[in-house]
Design a protein around this motif. Structure first.
Motif, PDB file in Angstrom:
ATOM      1  N   LEU A  98       0.885  -1.159   0.000  1.00 28.76           N
ATOM      2  CA  LEU A  98       0.000   0.000   0.000  1.00 28.76           C
ATOM      3  C   LEU A  98       0.925   1.210   0.000  1.00 28.76           C
ATOM      4  O   LEU A  98       1.426   1.623   1.043  1.00 28.76           O
ATOM      5  N   GLY A  99       1.176   1.754  -1.174  1.00 28.33           N
ATOM      6  CA  GLY A  99       2.171   2.801  -1.273  1.00 28.33           C
ATOM      7  C   GLY A  99       3.529   2.262  -0.878  1.00 28.33           C
ATOM      8  O   GLY A  99       4.037   1.303  -1.467  1.00 28.33           O
ATOM      9  N   ALA A 100       4.123   2.850   0.185  1.00 29.17           N
ATOM     10  CA  ALA A 100       5.438   2.414   0.659  1.00 29.17           C
ATOM     11  C   ALA A 100       5.348   1.353   1.751  1.00 29.17           C
ATOM     12  O   ALA A 100       6.375   0.908   2.260  1.00 29.17           O
ATOM     13  N   THR A 101       4.136   0.939   2.120  1.00 33.38           N
ATOM     14  CA  THR A 101       3.939  -0.021   3.207  1.00 33.38           C
ATOM     15  C   THR A 101       3.806  -1.433   2.667  1.00 33.38           C
ATOM     16  O   THR A 101       2.947  -1.703   1.814  1.00 33.38           O
ATOM     17  N   THR A 102       4.638  -2.335   3.163  1.00 32.33           N
ATOM     18  CA  THR A 102       4.511  -3.747   2.813  1.00 32.33           C
ATOM     19  C   THR A 102       3.340  -4.352   3.586  1.00 32.33           C
ATOM     20  O   THR A 102       3.207  -4.131   4.786  1.00 32.33           O
ATOM     21  N   ARG A 178       5.687  12.741  12.062  1.00 32.68           N
ATOM     22  CA  ARG A 178       5.461  11.878  10.902  1.00 32.68           C
ATOM     23  C   ARG A 178       5.481  10.431  11.370  1.00 32.68           C
ATOM     24  O   ARG A 178       6.417  10.014  12.060  1.00 32.68           O
ATOM     25  N   LEU A 179       4.447   9.690  11.024  1.00 30.66           N
ATOM     26  CA  LEU A 179       4.370   8.264  11.350  1.00 30.66           C
ATOM     27  C   LEU A 179       4.336   7.478  10.049  1.00 30.66           C
ATOM     28  O   LEU A 179       3.432   7.640   9.231  1.00 30.66           O
ATOM     29  N   THR A 180       5.345   6.674   9.856  1.00 39.29           N
ATOM     30  CA  THR A 180       5.433   5.832   8.667  1.00 39.29           C
ATOM     31  C   THR A 180       5.229   4.380   9.055  1.00 39.29           C
ATOM     32  O   THR A 180       5.898   3.880   9.971  1.00 39.29           O
ATOM     33  N   ALA A 181       4.296   3.711   8.393  1.00 40.48           N
ATOM     34  CA  ALA A 181       4.116   2.266   8.574  1.00 40.48           C
ATOM     35  C   ALA A 181       4.962   1.569   7.507  1.00 40.48           C
ATOM     36  O   ALA A 181       4.657   1.631   6.323  1.00 40.48           O
ATOM     37  N   GLN A 182       6.027   0.931   7.949  1.00 41.85           N
ATOM     38  CA  GLN A 182       6.906   0.264   6.995  1.00 41.85           C
ATOM     39  C   GLN A 182       6.363  -1.096   6.579  1.00 41.85           C
ATOM     40  O   GLN A 182       6.577  -1.531   5.441  1.00 41.85           O
ATOM     41  N   ALA A 183       5.647  -1.759   7.490  1.00 43.53           N
ATOM     42  CA  ALA A 183       5.059  -3.063   7.156  1.00 43.53           C
ATOM     43  C   ALA A 183       3.931  -3.398   8.116  1.00 43.53           C
ATOM     44  O   ALA A 183       3.971  -3.030   9.297  1.00 43.53           O
ATOM     45  N   THR A 212      12.383   7.349  15.837  1.00 46.22           N
ATOM     46  CA  THR A 212      12.259   6.059  16.515  1.00 46.22           C
ATOM     47  C   THR A 212      11.702   5.010  15.551  1.00 46.22           C
ATOM     48  O   THR A 212      10.736   5.263  14.837  1.00 46.22           O
ATOM     49  N   ARG A 213      12.302   3.839  15.571  1.00 49.36           N
ATOM     50  CA  ARG A 213      11.808   2.705  14.791  1.00 49.36           C
ATOM     51  C   ARG A 213      11.491   1.564  15.751  1.00 49.36           C
ATOM     52  O   ARG A 213      12.159   1.394  16.781  1.00 49.36           O
ATOM     53  N   GLY A 214      10.488   0.786  15.414  1.00 53.54           N
ATOM     54  CA  GLY A 214      10.152  -0.341  16.268  1.00 53.54           C
ATOM     55  C   GLY A 214       9.027  -1.160  15.674  1.00 53.54           C
ATOM     56  O   GLY A 214       8.646  -0.986  14.513  1.00 53.54           O
ATOM     57  N   GLU A 215       8.514  -2.067  16.475  1.00 58.98           N
ATOM     58  CA  GLU A 215       7.362  -2.866  16.065  1.00 58.98           C
ATOM     59  C   GLU A 215       6.425  -3.028  17.248  1.00 58.98           C
ATOM     60  O   GLU A 215       6.844  -2.958  18.400  1.00 58.98           O
ATOM     61  N   ARG A 216       5.150  -3.206  16.969  1.00 63.25           N
ATOM     62  CA  ARG A 216       4.156  -3.354  18.029  1.00 63.25           C
ATOM     63  C   ARG A 216       3.037  -4.262  17.541  1.00 63.25           C
ATOM     64  O   ARG A 216       2.705  -4.286  16.338  1.00 63.25           O
ATOM     65  N   PRO A 217       2.412  -5.000  18.466  1.00 60.79           N
ATOM     66  CA  PRO A 217       1.263  -5.827  18.112  1.00 60.79           C
ATOM     67  C   PRO A 217      -0.020  -5.007  18.180  1.00 60.79           C
ATOM     68  O   PRO A 217      -0.180  -4.150  19.046  1.00 60.79           O
ATOM     69  N   LEU A 218      -0.925  -5.280  17.280  1.00 59.61           N
ATOM     70  CA  LEU A 218      -2.239  -4.634  17.254  1.00 59.61           C
ATOM     71  C   LEU A 218      -3.302  -5.715  17.127  1.00 59.61           C
ATOM     72  O   LEU A 218      -3.096  -6.726  16.452  1.00 59.61           O
ATOM     73  N   LEU A 219      -4.438  -5.485  17.758  1.00 61.89           N
ATOM     74  CA  LEU A 219      -5.563  -6.416  17.681  1.00 61.89           C
ATOM     75  C   LEU A 219      -6.781  -5.667  17.163  1.00 61.89           C
ATOM     76  O   LEU A 219      -7.144  -4.610  17.683  1.00 61.89           O
ATOM     77  N   LEU A 220      -7.406  -6.211  16.134  1.00 61.26           N
ATOM     78  CA  LEU A 220      -8.613  -5.619  15.568  1.00 61.26           C
ATOM     79  C   LEU A 220      -9.734  -6.642  15.629  1.00 61.26           C
ATOM     80  O   LEU A 220      -9.525  -7.837  15.374  1.00 61.26           O
ATOM     81  N   VAL A 221     -10.927  -6.150  15.944  1.00 63.44           N
ATOM     82  CA  VAL A 221     -12.110  -7.011  16.072  1.00 63.44           C
ATOM     83  C   VAL A 221     -13.122  -6.608  15.015  1.00 63.44           C
ATOM     84  O   VAL A 221     -13.371  -5.414  14.801  1.00 63.44           O
ATOM     85  N   ARG A 222     -13.712  -7.611  14.375  1.00 63.14           N
ATOM     86  CA  ARG A 222     -14.671  -7.333  13.303  1.00 63.14           C
ATOM     87  C   ARG A 222     -16.013  -6.891  13.866  1.00 63.14           C
ATOM     88  O   ARG A 222     -16.571  -7.526  14.743  1.00 63.14           O
TER      89      ARG A 222
END
Length: 234
Positions: A98-102, A178-183, A212-222
């Motif tokens: 999605l654009g620059a986001t994997t 600026r928040l960039t989602a890399q993946a 700052t770069r990092g990774e985090r878990p996210l939970l989404l509910v339908r």
């Protein structure tokens, strides 16, 4: 002369056989679908969509989700009694951008179909659940980057602000943020999606710049046709 005529007939027969073979190769899956019923037709339509470069419209995004890999497996089909609509349930293996986001996902997908002009076609998207998850992730990224805590709160599931207050507290002090989602690596289940986000946050604090770069878990509910964040956005 007789031999030349015989060779001419054989050549004509060969051309006819090649022509028929080509038609069967092109129409074979469709003919098999017609013979086997609507379930097979829907499966055929879904499998024919498996190719690179499929462009999926994401609500709220200025760019589409474009596939590098799109593959369905374990497909089952439920056809409505009137025979005019159906829903295909499958496991989806997807890789794209999605654009620059994997974007990568594996898991459960449900694709509604309608029958139009004698053919089965997806009612909205080839991967509606994946698109809904990506739409929520992109809406969250934009709300954080643009400084809109009200928009963050609307992305939260029932029972609270979804962590919107805490999330915004971490971003609010930054200027030129600026928040960039890399993946986004997602696992789709029947009623929820777990996502690992690789991100980069840039901006300025009064005393120093931030990168700052990092990774985090996210939970989404339908919730119906959309996905909301629970219990938090970070």
């Amino acid at each position: 002369m007789r031999r030349l005529e015989d060779w001419g007939r054989l050549g004509g027969i060969g051309i006819a056989v090649l022509a028929v073979t080509g038609v069967l190769l092109f129409l074979g899956p469709r003919l098999l679908g017609f013979a086997a019923g609507p379930e097979a037709e829907v499966i055929t339509a879904l499998k024919e969509a498996e190719h690179d470069g499929v462009s999926l419209t994401v609500p709220g995004s200025s760019v589409p989700l474009v596939s590098r890999k799109l593959q369905y497996a374990r497909i089952t089909v439920s056809v409505a009694p009137d025979g005019r609509s159906a829903e295909a349930f499958a496991t989806l293996d997807f890789e794209g951008v999605l654009g620059a986001t994997t974007v990568s996902t594996a898991g459960v997908e449900a694709v509604p179909f309608t029958r139009e002009s004698g053919r089965w076609k997806p009612a909205s998207s080839l991967a509606p659940r994946l698109v809904a998850v990506v739409a929520a992730l992109e809406a969250r990224r934009r709300a954080l980057a643009d400084g809109r805590p009200d928009a963050l709160a609307r992305l939260a599931g029932p029972g609270g602000d979804g962590g919107a207050g805490r999330t915004w507290e971490e971003m609010a002090p930054l200027t030129r943020r600026r928040l960039t989602a890399q993946a986004w690596y997602a696992r789709l289940e029947r009623d929820e999606a777990t996502v690992t986000e690789h991100y980069r946050v840039e901006g300025d604090l009064p005393a120093r710049p931030v990168d700052t770069r990092g990774e985090r878990p996210l939970l989404l509910v339908r919730e119906g046709d959309q996905f909301l964040f629970s219990p938090g956005l970070m």
